[in-house]
Design a protein around this motif. Structure first.
Motif, PDB file in Angstrom:
ATOM      1  N   MET A   1       0.846  -1.187   0.000  1.00 21.53           N
ATOM      2  CA  MET A   1       0.000   0.000   0.000  1.00 21.53           C
ATOM      3  C   MET A   1       0.881   1.235   0.000  1.00 21.53           C
ATOM      4  SD  MET A   1      -2.881   1.081   2.772  1.00 21.53           S
ATOM      5  CE  MET A   1      -3.798   2.575   2.615  1.00 21.53           C
ATOM      6  N   THR A   2       0.631   2.147  -0.895  1.00 22.06           N
ATOM      7  CA  THR A   2       1.448   3.332  -1.025  1.00 22.06           C
ATOM      8  C   THR A   2       0.788   4.485  -0.309  1.00 22.06           C
ATOM      9  OG1 THR A   2       2.244   2.564  -3.158  1.00 22.06           O
ATOM     10  CG2 THR A   2       2.534   4.910  -2.661  1.00 22.06           C
ATOM     11  N   HIS A   3       1.568   5.204   0.460  1.00 14.85           N
ATOM     12  CA  HIS A   3       1.051   6.359   1.191  1.00 14.85           C
ATOM     13  C   HIS A   3       1.719   7.603   0.646  1.00 14.85           C
ATOM     14  CE1 HIS A   3      -0.784   3.777   4.297  1.00 14.85           C
ATOM     15  NE2 HIS A   3       0.259   3.028   4.083  1.00 14.85           N
ATOM     16  N   ALA A   4       0.922   8.614   0.327  1.00 15.66           N
ATOM     17  CA  ALA A   4       1.488   9.862  -0.164  1.00 15.66           C
ATOM     18  C   ALA A   4       2.101  10.618   0.996  1.00 15.66           C
ATOM     19  CB  ALA A   4       0.406  10.700  -0.839  1.00 15.66           C
ATOM     20  N   PHE A   5       3.203  11.287   0.707  1.00 11.33           N
ATOM     21  CA  PHE A   5       3.872  12.083   1.736  1.00 11.33           C
ATOM     22  C   PHE A   5       3.991  13.502   1.218  1.00 11.33           C
ATOM     23  CE2 PHE A   5       8.007  13.846   3.186  1.00 11.33           C
ATOM     24  CZ  PHE A   5       7.606  14.124   4.465  1.00 11.33           C
ATOM     25  N   ALA A   6       3.381  14.446   1.909  1.00 11.53           N
ATOM     26  CA  ALA A   6       3.441  15.844   1.498  1.00 11.53           C
ATOM     27  C   ALA A   6       4.273  16.613   2.500  1.00 11.53           C
ATOM     28  CB  ALA A   6       2.035  16.439   1.416  1.00 11.53           C
ATOM     29  N   PRO A   7       5.497  16.992   2.150  1.00 12.78           N
ATOM     30  CA  PRO A   7       6.364  17.707   3.086  1.00 12.78           C
ATOM     31  C   PRO A   7       5.806  19.078   3.412  1.00 12.78           C
ATOM     32  CG  PRO A   7       7.333  17.717   0.895  1.00 12.78           C
ATOM     33  CD  PRO A   7       6.131  16.807   0.840  1.00 12.78           C
ATOM     34  N   GLY A   8       5.956  19.494   4.644  1.00 17.49           N
ATOM     35  CA  GLY A   8       5.497  20.814   5.037  1.00 17.49           C
ATOM     36  C   GLY A   8       6.383  21.895   4.461  1.00 17.49           C
ATOM     37  N   ARG A   9       5.847  23.048   4.203  1.00 20.78           N
ATOM     38  CA  ARG A   9       6.613  24.159   3.665  1.00 20.78           C
ATOM     39  C   ARG A   9       6.663  25.273   4.704  1.00 20.78           C
ATOM     40  NH1 ARG A   9       7.447  23.821  -1.804  1.00 20.78           N
ATOM     41  NH2 ARG A   9       6.249  22.224  -2.881  1.00 20.78           N
ATOM     42  N   LEU A  10       7.802  25.917   4.791  1.00 22.90           N
ATOM     43  CA  LEU A  10       7.969  27.006   5.751  1.00 22.90           C
ATOM     44  C   LEU A  10       7.396  28.298   5.160  1.00 22.90           C
ATOM     45  CD1 LEU A  10      11.618  26.329   6.913  1.00 22.90           C
ATOM     46  CD2 LEU A  10       9.506  25.740   8.097  1.00 22.90           C
ATOM     47  N   GLY A  11       6.424  28.889   5.845  1.00 21.64           N
ATOM     48  CA  GLY A  11       5.867  30.151   5.345  1.00 21.64           C
ATOM     49  C   GLY A  11       6.837  31.297   5.567  1.00 21.64           C
TER      50      GLY A  11
ATOM     51  N   GLN B   1       5.749  -0.670   9.274  1.00 21.45           N
ATOM     52  CA  GLN B   1       4.571  -1.530   9.243  1.00 21.45           C
ATOM     53  C   GLN B   1       4.963  -2.978   8.981  1.00 21.45           C
ATOM     54  OE1 GLN B   1       2.112   0.223   6.209  1.00 21.45           O
ATOM     55  NE2 GLN B   1       1.297   1.820   7.539  1.00 21.45           N
ATOM     56  N   ILE B   2       5.875  -3.188   8.055  1.00 21.32           N
ATOM     57  CA  ILE B   2       6.325  -4.540   7.725  1.00 21.32           C
ATOM     58  C   ILE B   2       7.061  -5.164   8.905  1.00 21.32           C
ATOM     59  CG2 ILE B   2       7.984  -5.807   6.290  1.00 21.32           C
ATOM     60  CD1 ILE B   2       7.119  -3.940   3.981  1.00 21.32           C
ATOM     61  N   ALA B   3       7.936  -4.385   9.537  1.00 18.17           N
ATOM     62  CA  ALA B   3       8.698  -4.907  10.676  1.00 18.17           C
ATOM     63  C   ALA B   3       7.761  -5.291  11.826  1.00 18.17           C
ATOM     64  CB  ALA B   3       9.721  -3.875  11.143  1.00 18.17           C
ATOM     65  N   ARG B   4       6.755  -4.457  12.104  1.00 11.84           N
ATOM     66  CA  ARG B   4       5.812  -4.784  13.173  1.00 11.84           C
ATOM     67  C   ARG B   4       5.037  -6.064  12.859  1.00 11.84           C
ATOM     68  NH1 ARG B   4       4.934   0.895  13.188  1.00 11.84           N
ATOM     69  NH2 ARG B   4       3.094   0.634  11.841  1.00 11.84           N
ATOM     70  N   GLU B   5       4.607  -6.212  11.606  1.00  8.65           N
ATOM     71  CA  GLU B   5       3.866  -7.410  11.235  1.00  8.65           C
ATOM     72  C   GLU B   5       4.763  -8.647  11.294  1.00  8.65           C
ATOM     73  OE1 GLU B   5       0.743  -9.932   9.776  1.00  8.65           O
ATOM     74  OE2 GLU B   5       0.945  -8.144  11.034  1.00  8.65           O
ATOM     75  N   TYR B   6       6.013  -8.508  10.864  1.00 14.54           N
ATOM     76  CA  TYR B   6       6.955  -9.633  10.933  1.00 14.54           C
ATOM     77  C   TYR B   6       7.140 -10.079  12.387  1.00 14.54           C
ATOM     78  CZ  TYR B   6      11.047 -12.524   9.907  1.00 14.54           C
ATOM     79  OH  TYR B   6      11.919 -13.586   9.782  1.00 14.54           O
ATOM     80  N   GLU B   7       7.373  -9.127  13.269  1.00 14.92           N
ATOM     81  CA  GLU B   7       7.584  -9.465  14.676  1.00 14.92           C
ATOM     82  C   GLU B   7       6.322 -10.069  15.289  1.00 14.92           C
ATOM     83  OE1 GLU B   7      10.350  -9.589  15.904  1.00 14.92           O
ATOM     84  OE2 GLU B   7      11.660  -8.137  14.946  1.00 14.92           O
ATOM     85  N   ARG B   8       5.161  -9.577  14.879  1.00 14.26           N
ATOM     86  CA  ARG B   8       3.907 -10.153  15.392  1.00 14.26           C
ATOM     87  C   ARG B   8       3.777 -11.619  14.974  1.00 14.26           C
ATOM     88  NH1 ARG B   8      -1.137 -11.599  14.031  1.00 14.26           N
ATOM     89  NH2 ARG B   8      -0.729 -11.293  11.809  1.00 14.26           N
ATOM     90  N   LEU B   9       4.079 -11.900  13.725  1.00 18.60           N
ATOM     91  CA  LEU B   9       3.988 -13.279  13.231  1.00 18.60           C
ATOM     92  C   LEU B   9       5.002 -14.181  13.933  1.00 18.60           C
ATOM     93  CD1 LEU B   9       3.534 -12.550   9.418  1.00 18.60           C
ATOM     94  CD2 LEU B   9       1.826 -13.551  10.949  1.00 18.60           C
ATOM     95  N   ALA B  10       6.230 -13.691  14.076  1.00 16.72           N
ATOM     96  CA  ALA B  10       7.258 -14.490  14.735  1.00 16.72           C
ATOM     97  C   ALA B  10       6.871 -14.811  16.179  1.00 16.72           C
ATOM     98  CB  ALA B  10       8.604 -13.766  14.691  1.00 16.72           C
ATOM     99  N   ALA B  11       6.194 -13.874  16.842  1.00 12.16           N
ATOM    100  CA  ALA B  11       5.773 -14.092  18.226  1.00 12.16           C
ATOM    101  C   ALA B  11       4.727 -15.195  18.334  1.00 12.16           C
ATOM    102  CB  ALA B  11       5.240 -12.792  18.823  1.00 12.16           C
ATOM    103  N   LEU B  12       3.964 -15.403  17.263  1.00 14.51           N
ATOM    104  CA  LEU B  12       2.919 -16.436  17.301  1.00 14.51           C
ATOM    105  C   LEU B  12       3.493 -17.837  17.503  1.00 14.51           C
ATOM    106  CD1 LEU B  12       0.527 -15.379  14.363  1.00 14.51           C
ATOM    107  CD2 LEU B  12       0.094 -15.186  16.819  1.00 14.51           C
TER     108      LEU B  12
END
Length: 405
Positions: free
Chosen positions: A1-11, A245-256
């Motif tokens: 899943m791709t998430h857009a990232f919009a960097p903040g701009r300094l006014g 997200q991937i690392a958390r899911e990997y660790e969750r699965l390994a804990a099972l």
């Protein structure tokens, strides 16, 4: 899943004088505005010093990988690639400098890369996976081979003629590469192969970066190399979000499976020209088997590569094993015994517990396990747990693996 990232701009703040009224106030405001515009134009016209601090959108840290480091310095990043060379480990430093800024001292021209890179030639299927993971398939302009690609956006670019083939690492088409002048060539840093073999490209002003993800001993360490390309693209925020997200899911699965007392015995691979290569203790595949709750006979062999064995050496283990994984390109039991009739005596063959990692093979023969699987260890681990401990993941469908017919 791709998430857009919009960097903040300094006014930009503006200071308005309140000392005068009416036309005098308007005149001062106008003069102030014109002066600020002139200063901004002058600032753009004069190259900034290497030590000037650019706007930092995001930073990343390396948690699992051992083969590279990223350091953030005022005005630029330092990417260090560690690669074994014989009995030693060499370190190659690259300065990642915002485009248009002065280059820092202490780096030869071939090890200064202007960011974000706009065009990349990748010589490995992993490099395709890295770009696709970051939603940056459009940065790929060249590949070692156009056949073995799984990512749909990259295949579309190939069909549109936007990606050219440059040959493999041993027979690169240097003339074609120099004609296209990509911002970066990403190669695989195999043992004993350094940057010397790419001198022709470097002399032509094309930076070459050796990606040595194969040195990693864990699946998450291997996947974390996506942060190298993220640093080159200034996409650290996106890489952090998706990799975490991937690392958390990997660790969750390994804990099972950590509390599972039953550890089914696993054998892997098929012999190649009478030699049966099995992963050693430091191989990332061995870590996959540990985390999936499997018992692996050669897990105690203290090395990081593959152990060459004879069929006779593997047979005593295979005769009583519970599962057999990774049967090359084979998809049927009949094909397995065609290779060697003795395999019919192995217990996994008798019970039908043979699984291969080639479910996602496309019409061109490209196996996505070797592409996206490198950056999705959570999906690979989920498949292995589903095979070895199916009760832990009820209702889940295999993603990369399939049972041999």
């Amino acid at each position: 899943m791709t998430h857009a990232f919009a960097p903040g701009r300094l006014g930009r703040g503006r200071f308005f004088s309140s000392l005068h009224a009416g036309l005098l106030l308007a005149g001062l405001v106008l003069a102030s505005t014109l002066g600020a515009a002139g200063q901004a134009a002058a600032s753009r016209a004069v190259p900034q010093r290497a030590g000037a601090t650019p706007q930092v959108l995001a930073r990343t840290t390396v948690r699992y990988a051992k083969g590279f480091t990223i350091q953030y310095l005022p005005g630029y990043k330092v990417l260090t690639i560690l690669s074994p060379s014989g009995q030693q480990t060499t370190a190659t430093r690259y300065a990642l400098v915002p485009r248009g800024r002065a280059h820092p001292a202490g780096f030869v021209a071939s090890q200064v890369i202007e960011t974000p890179i706009r065009s990349l030639v990748g010589l490995s299927s992993l490099h395709v996976a890295l770009a696709d993971f970051l939603g940056a398939s459009d940065v790929l302009v060249g590949l070692g081979s156009l056949q073995y690609v799984s990512a749909v956006p990259v295949r579309q670019r190939i069909a549109q003629g936007k990606i050219f083939a440059v040959g493999d690492g041993r027979e690169l088409n240097n003339e074609l590469l120099i004609a296209h002048q990509p911002d970066l060539v990403m190669a695989t840093g195999w043992p004993g192969e350094g940057l010397r073999k790419y001198q022709t490209l470097q002399q032509a002003g094309i930076p070459v970066l050796l990606n040595s993800e194969w040195v990693e001993t864990t699946p998450l360490g291997r996947a974390e190399w996506v942060k190298v390309l993220a640093a080159l693209l200034d996409k650290e925020a996106l890489a952090n979000q998706k990799f975490d997200q991937i690392a958390r899911e990997y660790e969750r699965l390994a804990a099972l499976v950590r509390q599972q007392t039953k550890r089914p015995q696993v054998i892997v691979n098929l012999p190649f020209k009478d030699t049966w290569y099995v992963p050693e203790a430091g191989n990332y595949m061995t870590q996959f088997l540990r985390d999936a709750g499997g018992a692996y006979h050669w897990a105690g062999v203290k090395a990081t590569g593959s152990l060459p064995l004879t069929v006779e050496a593997v047979a005593p283990v295979a005769l009583t094993a519970d599962y057999w994984l990774h049967t090359g390109t084979l998809t049927t039991k009949a094909a397995v015994v065609t290779q060697d009739a003795r395999f019919a005596a192995f217990r996994p063959f008798k019970t039908g517990q043979l699984y291969n990692n080639n479910r996602r093979t496309n019409a061109q023969g490209s196996n996505d396990y070797w592409e996206s699987g490198a950056v999705r260890p959570d999906l690979v681990l989920g498949d292995l747990i589903q095979i070895l401990h199916p009760a832990l993941l009820p209702g889940r469908q295999l993603y990369y693996y399939q049972k041999l017919k």
